[in-house]
Scaffold this active site. Structure first.
Site, short mmCIF file in Angstrom:
data_model
loop_
_atom_site.label_atom_id
_atom_site.label_comp_id
_atom_site.label_asym_id
_atom_site.label_seq_id
_atom_site.Cartn_x
_atom_site.Cartn_y
_atom_site.Cartn_z
N ALA A 117 0.90 -1.17 0.00
CA ALA A 117 0.00 0.00 0.00
C ALA A 117 0.93 1.21 0.00
O ALA A 117 1.24 1.77 1.05
CB ALA A 117 -0.89 -0.03 1.23
N ALA A 119 1.47 4.39 -1.88
CA ALA A 119 1.46 5.84 -2.13
C ALA A 119 1.29 6.64 -0.83
O ALA A 119 0.61 6.16 0.08
CB ALA A 119 0.32 6.18 -3.09
N PRO A 120 1.92 7.81 -0.74
CA PRO A 120 2.66 8.52 -1.78
C PRO A 120 4.11 8.08 -1.98
O PRO A 120 4.80 8.61 -2.84
CB PRO A 120 2.60 9.98 -1.31
CG PRO A 120 2.55 9.88 0.18
CD PRO A 120 1.74 8.65 0.49
N GLY A 121 4.56 7.10 -1.21
CA GLY A 121 5.87 6.52 -1.52
C GLY A 121 6.98 6.84 -0.53
O GLY A 121 8.14 6.52 -0.79
N GLY A 122 6.62 7.42 0.61
CA GLY A 122 7.66 7.71 1.61
C GLY A 122 8.45 6.47 1.99
O GLY A 122 9.69 6.51 2.07
N LYS A 123 7.73 5.37 2.18
CA LYS A 123 8.42 4.16 2.63
C LYS A 123 9.02 3.40 1.45
O LYS A 123 10.05 2.76 1.60
CB LYS A 123 7.47 3.29 3.46
CG LYS A 123 6.98 4.03 4.71
CD LYS A 123 6.08 3.23 5.57
CE LYS A 123 5.44 4.11 6.65
NZ LYS A 123 4.41 5.05 6.13
N GLU A 141 -0.47 0.17 -5.36
CA GLU A 141 -1.36 1.23 -4.86
C GLU A 141 -2.66 1.16 -5.63
O GLU A 141 -2.66 1.13 -6.86
CB GLU A 141 -0.67 2.60 -5.03
CG GLU A 141 -1.58 3.80 -4.82
CD GLU A 141 -2.24 3.87 -3.43
OE1 GLU A 141 -1.55 3.66 -2.43
OE2 GLU A 141 -3.46 4.10 -3.38
N ASP A 167 -5.71 -3.13 -6.69
CA ASP A 167 -6.04 -3.52 -5.32
C ASP A 167 -5.08 -4.65 -4.92
O ASP A 167 -5.03 -5.68 -5.61
CB ASP A 167 -7.51 -4.00 -5.29
CG ASP A 167 -8.01 -4.21 -3.87
OD1 ASP A 167 -7.25 -4.75 -3.05
OD2 ASP A 167 -9.17 -3.85 -3.61
N CYS A 237 -0.98 3.78 11.04
CA CYS A 237 -0.89 5.02 11.84
C CYS A 237 -2.13 5.11 12.72
O CYS A 237 -2.66 6.19 12.95
CB CYS A 237 -0.66 6.25 10.98
SG CYS A 237 -1.92 6.56 9.75
N1 SAM Z 1 3.10 3.55 2.64
C1 SAM Z 1 2.70 4.89 2.23
C2 SAM Z 1 3.83 5.86 2.46
O1 SAM Z 1 4.62 5.63 3.37
O2 SAM Z 1 3.94 6.84 1.73
C3 SAM Z 1 1.43 5.30 2.93
C4 SAM Z 1 0.31 4.32 2.69
S1 SAM Z 1 -1.27 4.83 3.26
C5 SAM Z 1 -1.18 4.42 4.94
C6 SAM Z 1 -2.29 3.55 2.63
C7 SAM Z 1 -2.40 3.52 1.13
O3 SAM Z 1 -3.06 2.31 0.77
C8 SAM Z 1 -3.23 4.64 0.53
O4 SAM Z 1 -2.49 5.28 -0.47
C9 SAM Z 1 -4.44 3.93 -0.08
O5 SAM Z 1 -4.91 4.53 -1.28
C10 SAM Z 1 -3.87 2.55 -0.35
N2 SAM Z 1 -4.84 1.44 -0.39
C11 SAM Z 1 -6.01 1.33 0.29
N3 SAM Z 1 -6.58 0.14 0.03
C12 SAM Z 1 -5.75 -0.51 -0.82
C13 SAM Z 1 -5.78 -1.79 -1.45
N4 SAM Z 1 -6.81 -2.62 -1.24
N5 SAM Z 1 -4.77 -2.14 -2.27
C14 SAM Z 1 -3.72 -1.29 -2.46
N6 SAM Z 1 -3.63 -0.06 -1.90
C15 SAM Z 1 -4.63 0.31 -1.08
#
Ligand code: SAM
Length: 301
Positions: A117, A119-123, A141, A167, A237
């Site tokens: 999961a 975006a936005p890609g920090g990790k 994402e 997904d 988080c």
């Molecule tokens: N790891 C990211 C970072 O550090 O920048 C932050 C991720 S954020 C907590 C969760 C992300 O999961 C969101 O961008 C959301 O759109 C995405 N998301 C939600 N459900 C999802 C799914 N079923 N499959 C893939 N991505 C999903």
């Protein structure tokens, strides 16, 4: 408690942690945190970044547990955004808590790593930096606009990853990865900000249940995609046990996974909330950290 905290969250915090700790959490929600950043070692070193900060008169402090992290106590984000190191992608603005999961994941050069999961890609960009750009990273994402942002940040940070806009629950079961980061979509109950003009976040029992269902489905997929002996980090988080320890317990109950305790020495660097699963880390929101949960697991069969 402060009336801007949604009623259901107040109820859960009081029932999980009691009055005193709930008030500590509330103070964390009210904190105005300093800008923190991660040096992008794919395109810069500390000397270059700290040199530009010094020339701009911006004070910085080190972080004990992570050499690449800097705290800029006096600076505002817009000041940092004017620096060359920012516009050239040599730093990434990121809360300290959000830097923990990739460090715990400990990805190695040459490994196949899935960021489920992303975006936005920090990790994702941090994983690329930690492996010196030498891991094969797949970044998944679901959301199209957020996937675009992810691609942009990867380019800016000179990090390479295969972006899959889909997904994660539908990823092909034939894939196998050495390491997986599941930084799951969550209620964000650890990152609530009680500041003037910031509207309260929605938080209903139904929404929490729906979120937990997604988290468990993503966890089940992560277990399928991990190689035997492979390791994963589950993070959110959120500071609610149903999104954290309960999802990890669900993984352990499959019989395919074991908990890899996070080292005590590392945990001591953070303000913590109590957890039911020892060896997992629940960071309490405070003046420096967002609330965050991190657990490490290994696939045993
Ligand atoms: N790891 C990211 C970072 O550090 O920048 C932050 C991720 S954020 C907590 C969760 C992300 O999961 C969101 O961008 C959301 O759109 C995405 N998301 C939600 N459900 C999802 C799914 N079923 N499959 C893939 N991505 C999903």
């Amino acid at each position: 408690m402060d009336e801007r905290i949604p009623a259901y969250l107040q109820e859960r915090l009081l029932s999980c942690y009691g009055q005193e700790t709930a008030e500590r959490i509330e103070l964390g929600y009210k904190a105005v945190r300093p800008v923190t950043m991660r040096i992008n070692t794919l395109s810069a070193d500390r000397g270059e970044v700290c040199g530009e900060l010094d020339r701009a008169g911006i004070a910085w402090q080190n972080v004990d547990w992570y050499e690449q992290a800097l705290i800029l106590s006096e600076a505002r984000e817009n000041e940092i955004e004017k620096l060359n190191v920012y516009s050239e992608g040599k730093v990434y603005l990121q809360n300290l808590s959000a830097m923990i999961p990739p460090v715990v994941l400990n990805p190695q050069p040459g490994e196949a790593v899935l960021d489920m999961a992303a975006a936005p890609g920090g990790k994702t960009t941090q994983i690329a930096a930690l492996t010196g750009g030498k891991a094969q990273i797949t970044a998944c994402e679901r959301d199209a606009r957020r996937a675009e942002r992810l691609r942009y940040n990867l380019k800016m940070q000179k990090a390479s990853a295969l972006v899959m806009q889909k997904d994660a629950r539908d990823l092909d079961d034939l894939f196998r990865f050495d390491r997986i980061l599941l930084d799951a979509p969550c209620t964000g109950s650890g990152t609530l900000e009680l500041r003037d003009g910031v509207p309260p976040r929605r938080m209903t029992p139904d929404w929490v249940l729906k979120t937990v269902k997604t988290q468990k489905a993503m966890m089940a997929k992560a277990i399928r995609l991990l190689k035997k002996g492979g390791e994963m980090v589950y993070s959110t988080c959120s500071i609610l046990p149903e999104e954290n320890e309960d999802v990890v317990t669900y993984a352990l109950k499959t019989g395919n996974m074991e908990l890899v305790p996070i080292e005590d020495d590392f945990m001591h660097d953070f303000p913590q909330l109590p957890v039911k699963l020892p060896g997992t880390l629940l960071v309490c929101p405070d003046a420096l950290h967002e609330g965050f949960y991190v657990a490490k697991l290994r696939k045993i069969r």
